[in-house]
Design a protein around this motif. Structure first.
Motif, PDB file in Angstrom:
ATOM      1  N   ILE A   1      -1.914   2.947   0.300  1.00  0.00           N
ATOM      2  CA  ILE A   1      -3.333   2.424   0.885  1.00  0.00           C
ATOM      3  C   ILE A   1      -3.471   1.092  -0.251  1.00  0.00           C
ATOM      4  O   ILE A   1      -3.454   1.187  -1.229  1.00  0.00           O
ATOM      5  CB  ILE A   1      -4.022   3.304   0.786  1.00  0.00           C
ATOM      6  CG1 ILE A   1      -3.878   4.775   1.495  1.00  0.00           C
ATOM      7  CG2 ILE A   1      -5.536   2.919   1.258  1.00  0.00           C
ATOM      8  CD1 ILE A   1      -5.050   5.744   1.477  1.00  0.00           C
ATOM      9  N   THR A   2      -3.533   0.013   0.523  1.00  0.00           N
ATOM     10  CA  THR A   2      -3.804  -1.226  -0.218  1.00  0.00           C
ATOM     11  C   THR A   2      -4.490  -2.309   0.710  1.00  0.00           C
ATOM     12  O   THR A   2      -4.840  -1.994   1.698  1.00  0.00           O
ATOM     13  CB  THR A   2      -2.344  -2.032  -0.435  1.00  0.00           C
ATOM     14  OG1 THR A   2      -2.473  -3.021  -1.428  1.00  0.00           O
ATOM     15  CG2 THR A   2      -1.609  -2.328   0.729  1.00  0.00           C
ATOM     16  N   ASP A   3      -4.887  -3.552   0.223  1.00  0.00           N
ATOM     17  CA  ASP A   3      -5.578  -4.309   0.677  1.00  0.00           C
ATOM     18  C   ASP A   3      -4.798  -5.517   1.674  1.00  0.00           C
ATOM     19  O   ASP A   3      -5.392  -6.243   2.427  1.00  0.00           O
ATOM     20  CB  ASP A   3      -6.419  -5.160  -0.318  1.00  0.00           C
ATOM     21  CG  ASP A   3      -5.854  -5.837  -1.202  1.00  0.00           C
ATOM     22  OD1 ASP A   3      -4.753  -5.354  -1.557  1.00  0.00           O
ATOM     23  OD2 ASP A   3      -6.266  -7.046  -1.677  1.00  0.00           O
ATOM     24  N   SER A   4      -3.705  -5.507   1.368  1.00  0.00           N
ATOM     25  CA  SER A   4      -2.684  -6.682   1.957  1.00  0.00           C
ATOM     26  C   SER A   4      -1.237  -5.950   1.948  1.00  0.00           C
ATOM     27  O   SER A   4      -0.625  -5.309   0.997  1.00  0.00           O
ATOM     28  CB  SER A   4      -2.691  -7.868   1.291  1.00  0.00           C
ATOM     29  OG  SER A   4      -1.963  -8.803   1.842  1.00  0.00           O
ATOM     30  N   ALA A   5      -0.372  -6.304   2.954  1.00  0.00           N
ATOM     31  CA  ALA A   5       0.726  -5.708   3.108  1.00  0.00           C
ATOM     32  C   ALA A   5       1.793  -6.236   2.042  1.00  0.00           C
ATOM     33  O   ALA A   5       1.687  -7.634   2.066  1.00  0.00           O
ATOM     34  CB  ALA A   5       1.316  -6.164   4.650  1.00  0.00           C
ATOM     35  N   PRO A   6       2.597  -5.565   1.532  1.00  0.00           N
ATOM     36  CA  PRO A   6       3.538  -6.253   0.584  1.00  0.00           C
ATOM     37  C   PRO A   6       4.813  -6.973   1.457  1.00  0.00           C
ATOM     38  O   PRO A   6       4.956  -6.736   2.624  1.00  0.00           O
ATOM     39  CB  PRO A   6       4.258  -4.923   0.074  1.00  0.00           C
ATOM     40  CG  PRO A   6       3.862  -3.579   1.125  1.00  0.00           C
ATOM     41  CD  PRO A   6       2.663  -4.177   1.658  1.00  0.00           C
TER      42      PRO A   6
END
Length: 96
Positions: A73-78
């Motif tokens: 779960i993150t704020d921007s796609a890797p």
């Protein structure tokens, strides 16, 4: 004292100071890394919670590989090699 190896969490939410394709999840603190490694080993499902500033970073001690993670779960796609490594490890990526 309860040892993490004797626990079986359904879901463990963990953070990291660094996340990279080759070094995995890392932290600069060896004691913290030992605790997080035990938690990752004992959980049925592991969710990594990191913001994108941690991507492609490596700190002193690795405590888990990307294969140990079930979801991110993150704020921007890797992107790039890290995105490919998450895909290869079959990690579900959730942008929140």
């Amino acid at each position: 004292m309860v040892r993490f190896g004797r626990l079986r969490a359904d879901v463990a939410f963990v953070g990291a100071n660094g996340v990279s394709a080759g070094f995995g999840l890392s932290t600069p603190d060896a004691d913290e890394a030992a605790v997080k490694a035990a938690i990752v080993r004992s959980a049925r499902r592991v969710v990594l919670l990191v913001d994108s500033s941690k991507f492609d970073e490596e700190t002193l001690v690795s405590f888990a590989s990307l294969e140990d993670i079930d979801a991110l779960i993150t704020d921007s796609a890797p992107t790039g090699a890290l995105a490919a490594a998450f895909a290869d490890a079959d990690v579900e990526v959730v942008i929140a």
